[in-house]
Design a protein around this motif. Structure first.
Motif, PDB file in Angstrom:
ATOM      1  N   UNK A  13       0.949  -1.227  -0.202  1.00 40.30           N
ATOM      2  CA  UNK A  13       0.020  -0.025   0.040  1.00 40.30           C
ATOM      3  C   UNK A  13       0.763   1.156   0.047  1.00 40.30           C
ATOM      4  N   UNK A  14       2.085   1.263   0.946  1.00 38.26           N
ATOM      5  CA  UNK A  14       2.970   2.456   0.803  1.00 38.26           C
ATOM      6  C   UNK A  14       3.786   2.332  -0.460  1.00 38.26           C
ATOM      7  N   UNK A  15       4.307   1.228  -0.629  1.00 36.96           N
ATOM      8  CA  UNK A  15       5.396   1.032  -1.734  1.00 36.96           C
ATOM      9  C   UNK A  15       4.588   1.633  -3.037  1.00 36.96           C
ATOM     10  N   UNK A  16       3.329   1.273  -3.295  1.00 36.74           N
ATOM     11  CA  UNK A  16       2.752   1.553  -4.558  1.00 36.74           C
ATOM     12  C   UNK A  16       1.961   3.142  -4.310  1.00 36.74           C
ATOM     13  N   UNK A  17       1.979   3.659  -3.078  1.00 36.79           N
ATOM     14  CA  UNK A  17       1.252   4.630  -2.900  1.00 36.79           C
ATOM     15  C   UNK A  17      -0.298   4.593  -2.798  1.00 36.79           C
ATOM     16  N   UNK A  18      -0.762   3.633  -2.514  1.00 39.15           N
ATOM     17  CA  UNK A  18      -2.360   3.070  -2.962  1.00 39.15           C
ATOM     18  C   UNK A  18      -3.067   3.630  -1.575  1.00 39.15           C
ATOM     19  N   UNK A  19      -4.137   4.109  -1.751  1.00 38.98           N
ATOM     20  CA  UNK A  19      -5.010   4.598  -0.619  1.00 38.98           C
ATOM     21  C   UNK A  19      -4.719   5.545   0.530  1.00 38.98           C
ATOM     22  N   UNK A  42     -10.181   1.963   2.212  1.00 37.01           N
ATOM     23  CA  UNK A  42     -11.069   0.814   2.382  1.00 37.01           C
ATOM     24  C   UNK A  42     -11.161  -0.272   1.542  1.00 37.01           C
ATOM     25  N   UNK A  43     -11.136   0.199   0.431  1.00 35.47           N
ATOM     26  CA  UNK A  43     -11.229  -0.663  -0.787  1.00 35.47           C
ATOM     27  C   UNK A  43      -9.978  -1.651  -0.926  1.00 35.47           C
ATOM     28  N   UNK A  44      -8.487  -1.112  -0.629  1.00 33.40           N
ATOM     29  CA  UNK A  44      -7.530  -2.009  -0.239  1.00 33.40           C
ATOM     30  C   UNK A  44      -7.558  -2.956   0.682  1.00 33.40           C
ATOM     31  N   UNK A  45      -8.316  -2.477   1.734  1.00 31.63           N
ATOM     32  CA  UNK A  45      -8.365  -3.319   2.952  1.00 31.63           C
ATOM     33  C   UNK A  45      -9.187  -4.766   2.594  1.00 31.63           C
ATOM     34  N   UNK A  46     -10.307  -4.462   1.803  1.00 31.31           N
ATOM     35  CA  UNK A  46     -11.148  -5.488   1.364  1.00 31.31           C
ATOM     36  C   UNK A  46     -10.475  -6.207   0.410  1.00 31.31           C
ATOM     37  N   UNK A  47      -9.696  -5.740  -0.641  1.00 30.53           N
ATOM     38  CA  UNK A  47      -8.950  -6.430  -1.424  1.00 30.53           C
ATOM     39  C   UNK A  47      -7.820  -7.483  -0.819  1.00 30.53           C
ATOM     40  N   UNK A  48      -7.259  -6.686   0.234  1.00 33.07           N
ATOM     41  CA  UNK A  48      -6.217  -7.405   1.028  1.00 33.07           C
ATOM     42  C   UNK A  48      -7.007  -8.543   1.775  1.00 33.07           C
ATOM     43  N   UNK A  49      -7.874  -8.629   2.297  1.00 33.50           N
ATOM     44  CA  UNK A  49      -8.820  -9.649   2.807  1.00 33.50           C
ATOM     45  C   UNK A  49      -9.132 -10.886   1.779  1.00 33.50           C
ATOM     46  N   UNK A  50      -9.721 -10.431   0.598  1.00 34.89           N
ATOM     47  CA  UNK A  50      -9.883 -11.498  -0.346  1.00 34.89           C
ATOM     48  C   UNK A  50      -8.370 -12.123  -0.898  1.00 34.89           C
ATOM     49  N   UNK A  77       0.028  -5.823  10.570  1.00 37.26           N
ATOM     50  CA  UNK A  77      -0.550  -5.324   9.194  1.00 37.26           C
ATOM     51  C   UNK A  77      -1.740  -4.365   9.548  1.00 37.26           C
ATOM     52  N   UNK A  78      -2.365  -4.369  10.578  1.00 34.47           N
ATOM     53  CA  UNK A  78      -3.231  -3.446  10.647  1.00 34.47           C
ATOM     54  C   UNK A  78      -2.787  -2.009  10.961  1.00 34.47           C
ATOM     55  N   UNK A  79      -1.622  -2.017  11.455  1.00 35.14           N
ATOM     56  CA  UNK A  79      -0.982  -0.862  11.753  1.00 35.14           C
ATOM     57  C   UNK A  79      -0.383  -0.037  10.193  1.00 35.14           C
ATOM     58  N   UNK A  80      -0.250  -0.969   9.425  1.00 38.97           N
ATOM     59  CA  UNK A  80       0.242  -0.547   8.368  1.00 38.97           C
ATOM     60  C   UNK A  80      -0.909  -0.098   7.290  1.00 38.97           C
ATOM     61  N   UNK A  81      -1.937  -0.899   7.415  1.00 33.81           N
ATOM     62  CA  UNK A  81      -2.892  -0.755   6.304  1.00 33.81           C
ATOM     63  C   UNK A  81      -4.209  -0.204   6.748  1.00 33.81           C
ATOM     64  N   UNK A  82      -4.555  -0.075   7.835  1.00 34.30           N
ATOM     65  CA  UNK A  82      -6.083   0.665   8.013  1.00 34.30           C
ATOM     66  C   UNK A  82      -5.966   2.006   8.756  1.00 34.30           C
ATOM     67  N   UNK A  92     -14.421   2.931   9.278  1.00 34.63           N
ATOM     68  CA  UNK A  92     -14.848   2.097  10.450  1.00 34.63           C
ATOM     69  C   UNK A  92     -15.466   0.719   9.790  1.00 34.63           C
ATOM     70  N   UNK A  93     -16.002   0.640   8.704  1.00 29.48           N
ATOM     71  CA  UNK A  93     -16.549  -0.575   8.165  1.00 29.48           C
ATOM     72  C   UNK A  93     -15.240  -1.516   7.841  1.00 29.48           C
ATOM     73  N   UNK A  94     -14.357  -0.827   7.194  1.00 26.47           N
ATOM     74  CA  UNK A  94     -13.096  -1.788   6.798  1.00 26.47           C
ATOM     75  C   UNK A  94     -12.374  -2.192   7.853  1.00 26.47           C
ATOM     76  N   UNK A  95     -12.260  -1.434   8.792  1.00 28.47           N
ATOM     77  CA  UNK A  95     -11.614  -1.789  10.097  1.00 28.47           C
ATOM     78  C   UNK A  95     -12.324  -3.100  10.853  1.00 28.47           C
ATOM     79  N   UNK A  96     -13.601  -2.858  10.837  1.00 32.25           N
ATOM     80  CA  UNK A  96     -14.166  -3.914  11.546  1.00 32.25           C
ATOM     81  C   UNK A  96     -14.288  -5.332  10.878  1.00 32.25           C
TER      82      UNK A  96
END
Length: 298
Positions: free
Chosen positions: A38-44, A52-60, A127-132, A137-141
């Motif tokens: 996420x940080x390497x590519x500068x996404x989100x 939030x979309x990246x978080x969902x994609x991460x889960x998938x 991972x959460x400290x990096x990603x979210x 709030x919905x993505x965090x849950x």
């Protein structure tokens, strides 16, 4: 209680042998590595919706990897938990203390579960400290629920491995049983489910819809598939869509299955029922292993 003493000693032994630290490092790399993209590519960055979309994609994306990695780690941690002490003779010494055989099995299950669950939690925390931080709030849950389901998967396979170890006489038997179960649930179960359902359609005259329902029923009994579809329920709009993903891989699924299953989900395929099935995969093997262990001659 006596089982708590066994569990505490088992966990402390894992800390002293550095198992906890090795597994924590492994899960940090496995979970935080993709998140760092996420940080390497500068996404989100700075965009709540995109983050939030990246978080969902991460889960998938991570669902497929955790469904393989976590059971393997759990089996390695748990398969020799009792047989190794039985072969070395330390089990008789342990039973000479005020511990029943049931205490030993339950203590091993709890101790080894902690050995697996804590590193998974640490990996997800990093991972959460990096990603979210920028996510909604919905993505965090969803992320937290994914972490919890992954911990549950690890504990389930610890229970399976310890149960097999309790019912086995040697390390070799326990390893063969645990690895065989992993191969069955991870590689062969889905294919066998499809073939059984197809055979019922071809030779027993069941309808196409019934064929897919039978196949779905056979699939969700598998603990790995149960975990995957519960994770899918976190990111798809309906539980039916989550069940449909079992007929495909990653973001691709069988449109024929979606058409045959329709829009209404039978109650036996809802999340609470599937979650109960997943819990049974923990309870039943531990109970069976404990029962066999109570009766064997050491």
């Amino acid at each position: 209680m006596s089982y708590r003493a066994v569990a505490r000693k088992d966990f402390q032994d894992a800390v002293r042998s550095r198992w906890i630290w090795v597994l924590s490092a492994l899960f940090i790399v496995a979970f935080a590595g993709p998140a760092l993209l996420r940080f390497t590519l500068g996404i989100g960055l700075g965009d709540t919706n995109e983050a939030s979309g990246i978080t969902v994609l991460f889960i998938q994306f991570m669902k497929e990897g955790t469904a393989i990695l976590v059971p393997i780690i759990a089996i390695v941690v748990g398969y020799a938990s009792i047989t190794r002490e039985r072969e070395s003779g330390t089990l008789k010494l342990l039973l000479s203390l005020p511990h029943s055989r049931g205490d030993v099995v339950l203590g091993k299950v709890l101790g080894r579960s902690a050995v697996v669950a804590l590193p998974i939690a640490i990996g997800f925390l990093v991972a959460g400290l990096v990603l979210i931080p920028a996510a909604s709030g919905g993505a965090v849950s969803r992320f937290a629920a994914f972490a919890l389901l992954t911990v549950v998967l690890g504990v389930v396979f610890v229970g399976l491995a310890v149960g097999i170890s309790a019912a086995s006489e040697t390390d070799r038997q326990a390893m063969v049983g645990s690895v065989g179960l992993f191969l069955l649930t991870s590689l062969f179960w889905g294919t066998a489910s499809g073939r059984i359902a197809s055979a019922l359609n071809e030779y027993a005259g069941v309808s196409v819809q019934q064929q897919y329902l039978v196949e779905l029923g056979l699939k969700v009994v598998n603990p790995v598939a149960a975990y995957k579809t519960l994770v899918d329920s976190l990111v798809y709009a309906s539980q039916m869509e989550a069940r449909q993903q079992l007929f495909g891989f990653f973001l691709f699924f069988d449109p024929a299955a979606a058409e045959a299953l329709g829009d209404e989900l039978p109650v036996v395929f809802t999340d609470p029922v599937i979650a109960a099935l997943l819990v049974l995969w923990f309870v039943v093997p531990v109970y069976v292993g404990m029962t066999v262990f109570e009766r064997v001659d050491l």
